[in-house]
Design an enzyme around this catalytic site. Structure first.
Site, short mmCIF file in Angstrom:
data_model
loop_
_atom_site.label_atom_id
_atom_site.label_comp_id
_atom_site.label_asym_id
_atom_site.label_seq_id
_atom_site.Cartn_x
_atom_site.Cartn_y
_atom_site.Cartn_z
N LYS A 212 37.53 36.08 36.99
CA LYS A 212 38.37 35.84 38.52
C LYS A 212 37.90 36.79 39.73
O LYS A 212 37.80 36.31 40.61
CB LYS A 212 39.87 35.91 38.08
N ARG B 99 55.72 41.92 34.36
CA ARG B 99 55.49 40.77 35.25
C ARG B 99 55.80 39.63 34.30
O ARG B 99 56.85 39.41 34.03
CB ARG B 99 53.92 41.07 35.29
C1 LIG Z 1 43.05 39.90 35.66
C2 LIG Z 1 43.53 39.74 34.39
C3 LIG Z 1 42.93 40.08 33.38
C4 LIG Z 1 41.70 41.25 33.47
O1 LIG Z 1 41.89 42.46 34.00
P1 LIG Z 1 40.77 43.39 34.28
O2 LIG Z 1 41.48 44.57 34.65
O3 LIG Z 1 39.78 42.98 35.18
O4 LIG Z 1 40.07 43.69 32.80
C5 LIG Z 1 43.47 40.20 31.88
N1 LIG Z 1 44.56 39.42 31.48
C6 LIG Z 1 45.24 38.96 32.77
C7 LIG Z 1 46.51 38.23 32.48
C8 LIG Z 1 44.90 39.17 34.01
O5 LIG Z 1 45.51 38.49 34.98
#
Ligand SMILES: *Cc1c(COP(=O)(O)O)cnc(C)c1O
Length: 365
Positions: A41, A136
């Site tokens: 993302k 969250r």
């Molecule tokens: C964005 C996200 C991740 C990945 O996070 P990083 O810090 O980029 O490794 C993992 N799990 C969820 C639920 C996220 O929203």
């Protein structure tokens, strides 16, 4: 300065560095009994870049937006796709059609997924999210998580893959042996109730890699969702103070063009009121200084403190939506109109740059 053909600003992504980072992180996880999902993302799932994760060994890609998951499917990505945000009830038909699994915390939504999956004759994977204190998403009440797991286990067209958690997002909570240990304990309670073992215990994101590095990851955690450590790779050196040998910290670079160079006072003249965004910044009088303006701004990068100039002696002193103002007084070279300057980007700046229509994205070798 760097010569470059074409239009600016440009955000350059190095394919070889991303692929190398992806391979290193994948191997590091596998060595520790963890199958990671690659989270794409951060760079808006540019298919060409996402493909590098698959080449590096990742079997599953995660993204928080259905639009990006659909884009990956349209690009014929050879991997499973996981929606890593709790799905909206309005996106269930697309979710079932394009994604293989999703993170969930509401039984009503899971029932909708099950109904839609029946219609589409599919089986959709469900990971139940548990809130271990970051506040969250996820079940805060453990009994509720167990009850919902039992219900999900009885539904026909969804498969309970396992449970997961998210830390360090809202509540800034550090992953630890204690909180991830609780996740494993809960998994075992659920396993007892449903009479089988769970495939996935997903212990978080990049921040959870810190436990792997220290050898303190609870044994039953067998899944992580990793983006940052591969794509910007700055959290470890800058936030955790950890060196990650062999990981490139600069797979991406912002290149922007100089549109003005002038000597100006460093302290504004007149009655200081508010800036373009309604804030009241504090200015320091450093006398006359040489400055440059670049044609890129908050609209493209969000927060300019998430940019780091690659040139010594160049300092970012301010910005508005479309302008980035630099102090170049101490730069030993010459800065002229038309020159192109380079910046490393932290995660937050990458997110904006990749979603800005005004920034050209280029994947280079
Ligand atoms: C964005 C996200 C991740 C990945 O996070 P990083 O810090 O980029 O490794 C993992 N799990 C969820 C639920 C996220 O929203």
């Amino acid at each position: 300065m760097i010569e470059y053909e074409g239009q600016y600003p440009v955000y350059e992504i190095s394919a070889s560095k991303i692929k190398s980072n992806a391979r290193k992180i994948y191997e590091m996880c596998k060595t520790n009994g963890i199958e990671p999902a690659g989270v794409v993302k951060g760079f808006s799932a540019i298919p060409e870049v996402a493909e590098l994760f698959i080449q590096a060994g990742f079997k599953t890609l995660g993204d928080s937006r259905m639009k990006e998951i659909i884009r990956l499917r349209a690009a014929d990505i050879k991997g499973e796709l996981m929606l890593i945000r709790i799905p909206m009830p309005c996106e269930i038909p697309e979710l079932v059609k394009y994604a293989d699994s999703s993170l969930n915390s509401e039984i009503e939504t899971i029932r909708l997924i099950n109904k839609e999956a029946e219609l589409q004759q599919k089986l959709h994977g469900i990971i139940l999210m548990v809130d271990l204190g970051d506040l969250r998403e996820g079940f805060f009440c453990r009994e509720e998580a167990v009850e919902v797991a039992k219900v999900v286990e009885g539904l026909s067209n969804v498969k309970l893959l396992g449970i997961g958690t998210n830390l360090g997002c809202y509540g800034s909570i550090k992953p630890s042996e204690k909180n991830l240990g609780e996740l494993c304990e809960l998994a075992e309670v659920i396993e007892k109730e449903i009479g089988r073992s769970l495939e996935i215990i997903s212990g978080g994101a990049t921040s959870s890699l810190s436990l792997l590095i220290d050898g303190r990851m609870p044994e039953r955690v067998n899944h992580l969702r990793i983006g940052e450590a591969i794509i910007t790779a700055k959290d470890f050196p800058y936030i955790w103070g950890l060196e990650m040998p062999g990981i490139y910290r600069d797979p991406m670079v912002l290149k922007a063009q100089v549109v003005e160079v002038k000597e100006k006072p460093s302290y504004p003249i007149g009655e200081i009121f508010i800036d373009a965004f309604g804030n009241r910044p504090v200015y320091t009088d450093r006398g006359m200084r040489k400055r440059a303006i670049l044609a890129v701004g908050n609209k493209d990068v969000g927060d300019i403190s998430k940019l780091k100039p690659r040139h010594d002696g160049i300092e970012i002193i301010g910005s508005s939506s479309d302008h980035l103002i630099l102090d170049v007084e101490d730069y030993t070279g010459e800065v002229r109109v038309g020159d192109v300057l380079e910046f490393d980007t932290f995660y937050a700046a990458m997110v904006f740059l990749c979603s800005s229509d005004c920034v050209r994205k280029v994947v280079v070798e």
